[in-house]
Write an enzyme that holds these catalytic residues in place. Structure first.
Site, mmCIF file in Angstrom:
data_model
loop_
_atom_site.group_PDB
_atom_site.id
_atom_site.type_symbol
_atom_site.label_atom_id
_atom_site.label_comp_id
_atom_site.label_asym_id
_atom_site.label_seq_id
_atom_site.Cartn_x
_atom_site.Cartn_y
_atom_site.Cartn_z
ATOM 1 N N HIS A 111 0.823 -1.205 0.000
ATOM 2 C CA HIS A 111 0.000 0.000 0.000
ATOM 3 C C HIS A 111 0.859 1.256 0.000
ATOM 4 O O HIS A 111 0.670 2.172 -0.800
ATOM 5 C CB HIS A 111 -0.922 -0.008 1.216
ATOM 6 C CG HIS A 111 -1.745 1.232 1.335
ATOM 7 N ND1 HIS A 111 -1.339 2.312 2.084
ATOM 8 C CD2 HIS A 111 -2.912 1.580 0.753
ATOM 9 C CE1 HIS A 111 -2.254 3.263 1.972
ATOM 10 N NE2 HIS A 111 -3.208 2.842 1.174
ATOM 11 N N ARG B 55 3.510 44.678 -13.367
ATOM 12 C CA ARG B 55 2.262 45.190 -12.795
ATOM 13 C C ARG B 55 2.569 46.276 -11.778
ATOM 14 O O ARG B 55 3.436 46.105 -10.917
ATOM 15 C CB ARG B 55 1.493 44.075 -12.102
ATOM 16 C CG ARG B 55 0.200 44.609 -11.502
ATOM 17 C CD ARG B 55 -0.570 43.562 -10.772
ATOM 18 N NE ARG B 55 0.114 43.140 -9.558
ATOM 19 C CZ ARG B 55 -0.331 42.183 -8.766
ATOM 20 N NH1 ARG B 55 -1.426 41.529 -9.085
ATOM 21 N NH2 ARG B 55 0.326 41.850 -7.684
ATOM 22 N N GLU C 246 -9.675 41.480 -13.555
ATOM 23 C CA GLU C 246 -9.819 40.735 -12.308
ATOM 24 C C GLU C 246 -11.030 41.193 -11.508
ATOM 25 O O GLU C 246 -11.272 40.732 -10.394
ATOM 26 C CB GLU C 246 -8.542 40.843 -11.472
ATOM 27 C CG GLU C 246 -8.077 42.262 -11.250
ATOM 28 C CD GLU C 246 -6.717 42.331 -10.576
ATOM 29 O OE1 GLU C 246 -6.295 41.341 -9.960
ATOM 30 O OE2 GLU C 246 -6.073 43.395 -10.673
ATOM 31 N N THR D 68 -6.855 35.727 -12.085
ATOM 32 C CA THR D 68 -7.983 34.870 -11.702
ATOM 33 C C THR D 68 -8.092 34.657 -10.200
ATOM 34 O O THR D 68 -9.104 34.165 -9.738
ATOM 35 C CB THR D 68 -7.924 33.515 -12.426
ATOM 36 O OG1 THR D 68 -6.613 32.993 -12.284
ATOM 37 C CG2 THR D 68 -8.296 33.662 -13.867
ATOM 38 N N ASP E 294 -8.067 37.200 -7.944
ATOM 39 C CA ASP E 294 -9.048 38.225 -7.578
ATOM 40 C C ASP E 294 -10.369 38.019 -8.311
ATOM 41 O O ASP E 294 -11.433 38.195 -7.735
ATOM 42 C CB ASP E 294 -8.504 39.627 -7.895
ATOM 43 C CG ASP E 294 -7.789 40.209 -6.679
ATOM 44 O OD1 ASP E 294 -8.359 40.128 -5.579
ATOM 45 O OD2 ASP E 294 -6.668 40.719 -6.836
ATOM 46 N N CYS F 109 -2.593 35.114 -15.244
ATOM 47 C CA CYS F 109 -1.459 35.082 -14.333
ATOM 48 C C CYS F 109 -1.858 34.731 -12.908
ATOM 49 O O CYS F 109 -1.095 34.897 -11.977
ATOM 50 C CB CYS F 109 -0.700 36.400 -14.370
ATOM 51 S SG CYS F 109 -1.711 37.787 -13.841
HETATM 52 MG MG MG Z 1 -5.191 40.881 -8.303
#
Ligand code: MG
Ligand code: ADP
Ligand code: MG
Length: 880
Positions: free
Chosen positions: A458, A620, A749, A771, A773, A835
């Protein structure tokens, strides 16, 4: 026509796995190609889903079809349930579409009762036969009680241990017929004691209960955990296989085994397996006795062995993949009980895929599809440093059951493993043997070490499935689980002591051995090379430091999809200036503080551009709320006050003023720029100056920095920020008397941004889906708090997965698809990426491919996973 809920093995085939489950479909397929399979039937997965729809009941229609098939099975085999001359004994086995080894239940020797037992013994004077009958009987009572009635194995194991102690023997096989007879009696008494009723003697009642138990086992906690980990939907259900028993525990001329056509740990092409004489199936897997290697079967059962080798060859050529087989020899005759494409380590998967291409059994595209992207993770984990390993002296050796390097503190049970992991500790789980209940603890451990059990135990199978390092069957360990200690090589080890284990060699070391990072080469490189030819999606990385960026490049990243600039502010040298900016009273003061930070930012960006060697880099602008940057400790607040020439009270007041009730929906992202445009001015200058500097050094790189504005919800917001960015950037470029292209785009977002993407696309030059947020805002639950209540959502099956880990394609995905369409209706060539965390999740990547994204961006170590997942998505969608 009414649905057909039962299929004889002669009625099915390998392509029917959705209906018959993997085990049932392959039993049928083996029957079709003429292999020796005891002939029974499969109850479909639809019967299972019907059972759940009917409120966990097997309805009359299904039950009568089952009984009809029992009759046919009786006729085919010339045996009858409960018959005293020729009794039929069966196994009742679960088998889902995707194999879930050890997760659900199986019952053997069903059909036995006191009368059948007596009649069988009366019909065969051999005392060994009597022993066999009682051995089968006590096994059946034990399994039925455990699986069907959920009495708990431990009561029965205690009785066996007591009996062995009384008789002064070590192994089950040493117990005599009389001992086993007595055990069977004790087991039945135990059953009655636990449940208040007699053990059911009618085989048809036994069968009904067993089938129900298998259906029910689909919903047991360990199966639910396994499904979540392996992306298996709850809605699938399990099939049930009912088939006549063949007896490996009949005598010394019988036995049972498990084998692989290639080494599941390394992929090497050679028959690998384990075998026990005079034993029944689960003995090999449960690690009750340590089995012998398959080669020894050749001496014991030359005929059956020869036939088995031929079967292996036939099955591999038939399925074009490595096979994992379960078989039994009864009185020298071979029976096949199961075959499937074998589970394997990531390393073995790569080697087997490449070998099969070289052997002409697979095309490169098929080879790419064979690799489970999630498994690559293990290959990217550190390995032991070869030099450190050479110097180290092993304190013991077991079987290298699942490769990898693990070091950590010793724990002795699954619950401790979980608890220690939760405290941030790295643990190695050391057990006598593992059982399915241990699965969550095994997941929490760096590695698993067992005293008993072979390569197919197992622990070994599950560890390989999870990609966790495992050393099994180190018999030299003297274990004292109860007191949480063991002795090995003359030393006593306690909970919390450090050990290291090597899942490739099986070596065990005292203390910690240094590890090194993994690299992509050999078979891995070959598969990734093929993957890159097929995929349409670009793969970028989320990286804020040159070190991460370099690692990601090595792993195949084609750019940076997300550089979070705020991470750069936490450096001790910079945080002071940043705090100064936050506490400033006037724009001028803020600009003075920002001017201090700018050179650092510029340097950081230059280093990132350098590391990416001219590949795209998306930067960003500042995203989090400012309160994340201010000090919380009194000491630090005092320091800040001094530096600012302000009173502690004033600073505390400023900090207080930054407090928000819902910071995730508060003053953050582009909203900061709307209030403090000078922040965006500084960041733009840093990006442009860095790009100009790097371009001057590498004119051939054609650098086009991508400036990304977070948290846009309204096109005017974006226009406002963009104006500032463009004015600043153009001035910088003009001042430098240079020529530089750059782009200004936005994150998508906030649901409103997705809904108005066509408006936003008039201004924004690219989109990138944040994705994390977007999921948070679409569901309306905070990603920082969801962990608290999501477990109830799993328990109630409202959710099967964490939507922050696996993209919600239905809701969040719909917003994404809509935004891509709307955006490209205005700007057809527009680049759209993702992202969020989802960028490295294989099923989410497949979705991104489907909606036509340009790239996915994920953390460096997920880059190979995303490359492979993207290739598989492309190959599959072509096939459709
Ligand atoms: Mg964000
Ligand atoms: P799992 O899916 O956990 O492997 P199985 O249904 O394959 O469970 O059953 C476990 C073991 O029980 C098998 O490997 C086999 O050795 C034994 N077994 C199952 N059915 C029979 C049978 N009809 N005759 C003999 N042994 C059986
Ligand atoms: Mg099996």
């Amino acid at each position: 026509m009414a649905k057909k809920y039962c299929y004889l093995f002669t009625e099915g085939n390998a392509s029917m796995r959705e209906l018959l489950g993997g085990k049932g479909a392959n039993l049928a397929e083996m029957t079709n190609i003429g292999l020796p399979v005891p002939q029974g039937f499969t109850i479909t997965t639809e019967a299972c889903t019907q059972y759940y729809d009917d409120g966990r009941k097997i309805n009359d229609e299904i039950m009568s079809e089952i009984m009809k098939n029992v009759e046919i099975m009786e006729n085919i085999n010339g045996k009858k349930f409960g018959d005293l001359n020729n009794p039929l004994l069966v196994s009742v086995r679960s088998g889902a579409r995707a194999s879930m080894p050890g997760m659900m239940d199986t019952i053997l020797n069903l059909g036995l009762n006191d009368e059948v037992v007596s009649a069988m013994i009366a019909g065969n004077p051999d005392p060994k036969f009597e022993r066999f009958v009682y051995d089968s009987y006590r096994r059946f009572i034990q399994m039925f009680s455990d699986v069907v009635m959920e009495v708990g194995k431990k009561y029965f194991e205690q009785l066996i241990d007591k009996m062995k102690e009384e008789k002064g023997v070590k192994f089950d096989v040493e117990l005599t017929a009389a001992d086993l007879k007595e055990l069977a009696k004790q087991f039945k008494a135990e059953y009655k004691k636990q449940l208040g009723e007699d053990f059911p003697s009618d085989p048809k009642v036994q069968l009904y209960e067993a089938i129900r138990a298998v259906f029910r086992s689909w919903d047991n906690p360990r199966a639910n955990v396994y499904r979540r980990d392996n992306d298996i939907p709850y809605s699938w259900g399990t099939a049930v296989n009912v088939m006549p028993m063949v007896f490996g525990n009949l005598n010394e001329n019988s036995g049972t085994g498990v084998a692989f056509t290639r080494d599941p740990a390394t992929g090497e092409k050679k028959l690998m397996g384990e075998f026990l004489t005079n034993a029944q199936g689960e003995d090999v897997v449960a690690g009750v006795r340590t089995p012998m290697p398959i080669a020894q079967m050749a001496e014991k059962f030359p005929e059956a062995y020869k036939q088995f080798v031929e079967v292996c060859d036939l099955l591999e050529k038939h399925y074009h993949d490595m096979q994992d087989m379960e078989f039994t020899v009864e009185n020298g005759k071979l029976y096949m009980l199961q075959c499937r494409n074998g589970k394997r380590t990531a390393q073995a998967a790569l080697k087997i895929a490449c070998d099969l291409v070289d052997e002409g059994m697979k095309t490169p595209a098929e080879a790419v599809l064979m690799i489970d992207p999630r498994n690559l993770d293990t290959l990217l984990h550190p390995q032991f440093d070869a030099k450190a390993l050479k110097k180290a002296v092993p304190i013991g050796k077991g079987l290298g059951a699942s490769p990898g390097a693990a070091c950590g503190q010793i724990v002795f049970n699954a619950a401790d493993a979980e608890a220690w992991k939760a405290k941030g500790k790295k643990v190695v789980l050391v057990r006598l043997e593992t059982s399915p209940e241990d699965i969550t603890g095994m997941k929490a451990a760096q590695g698993i070490l067992t005293v008993r059990g072979g390569m197919t135990s197992h622990a070994a199978v599950v560890a390989r499935g999870m990609g966790t390092c495992c050393v099994s069957g180190c018999g030299d360990i003297v274990m004292d689980e109860e007191n949480k200690r063991f002795t090995l090589a003359g030393k006593e080890y306690h909970e919390g002591d450090y050990i290291s284990i090597d899942g490739s060699t099986g070596n065990i070391y005292d203390g910690i051995i240094d590890t090194v990072d993994a690299t992509i080469g050999g078979d891995f490189g070959r598969i990734m090379g093929w993957a890159d030819q097929f995929r349409k999606l670009q793969v970028r990385t989320n990286a804020d430091t040159p070190r991460d960026a370099k690692k990601a490049r090595e792993l195949g990243a084609e750019g940076i999809g997300l550089c979070r600039t705020e991470h750069m502010f936490f450096d001790p040298e910079r945080i002071a200036a940043f705090r100064e900016m936050i506490c400033a009273d006037t724009k001028e003061e803020r600009e003075t503080a920002l001017a201090k930070i700018m050179p650092y930012q510029q340097q950081d960006f230059e280093a990132l551009f350098e590391a990416m060697e001219g590949n795209p880099v998306t930067i960003r602008f500042l995203d989090p709320p400012l309160h994340e940057f201010v000090p919380t400790e009194d000491e630090e607040i005092e320091l800040l006050a001094k530096a600012q020439g302000k009173s502690v009270e004033t600073i505390k007041g400023i900090i207080q003023g930054l407090h928000e009730s819902n910071p995730m929906m508060g003053h953050r992202g582009c909203r900061l720029t709307v209030t403090y445009p000078e922040i965006a001015v500084m960041q733009t200058k840093a990006v442009i100056r860095a790009a100009l500097a790097v371009t001057a050094k590498h004119p051939d790189w054609k650098l086009v920095p991508e400036i990304m504005i977070p948290l846009i919800g309204e096109t005017k917001e974006f226009e406002f920020v963009k104006k500032i960015v463009v004015a600043t950037a153009d001035e910088e470029i003009k001042k430098a008397n240079a020529c530089l292209k750059y782009e200004v785009g936005t994150m998508i977002e906030i649901p409103r941004a997705a809904l108005t993407a066509d408006e936003i696309a008039k201004e924004a030059e690219f989109f990138c889906f944040g994705t994390n947020d977007l999921t948070q805002m679409t569901f309306g639950f905070s990603r920082d708090d969801a962990g608290k209540f999501l477990p109830s959502y799993y328990d109630t099956k409202i959710f099967e997965n964490d939507p922050f880990a696996k993209l919600d394609q239905v809701g969040v995905g719909k917003l994404m698809e809509m935004a891509v369409k709307l955006g490209r209706s205005v700007r057809p060539e527009m680049q759209c990426g993702i992202c969020g965390e989802h960028g490295g999740d294989p099923t989410s990547v497949e979705f991104c491919h489907k909606i036509g994204l340009t790239y996915v961006s994920c953390s460096p170590f997920r880059v190979p996973i995303a490359r492979l997942a993207a290739a598989q998505a492309a190959i599959r969608s072509k096939g459709e």
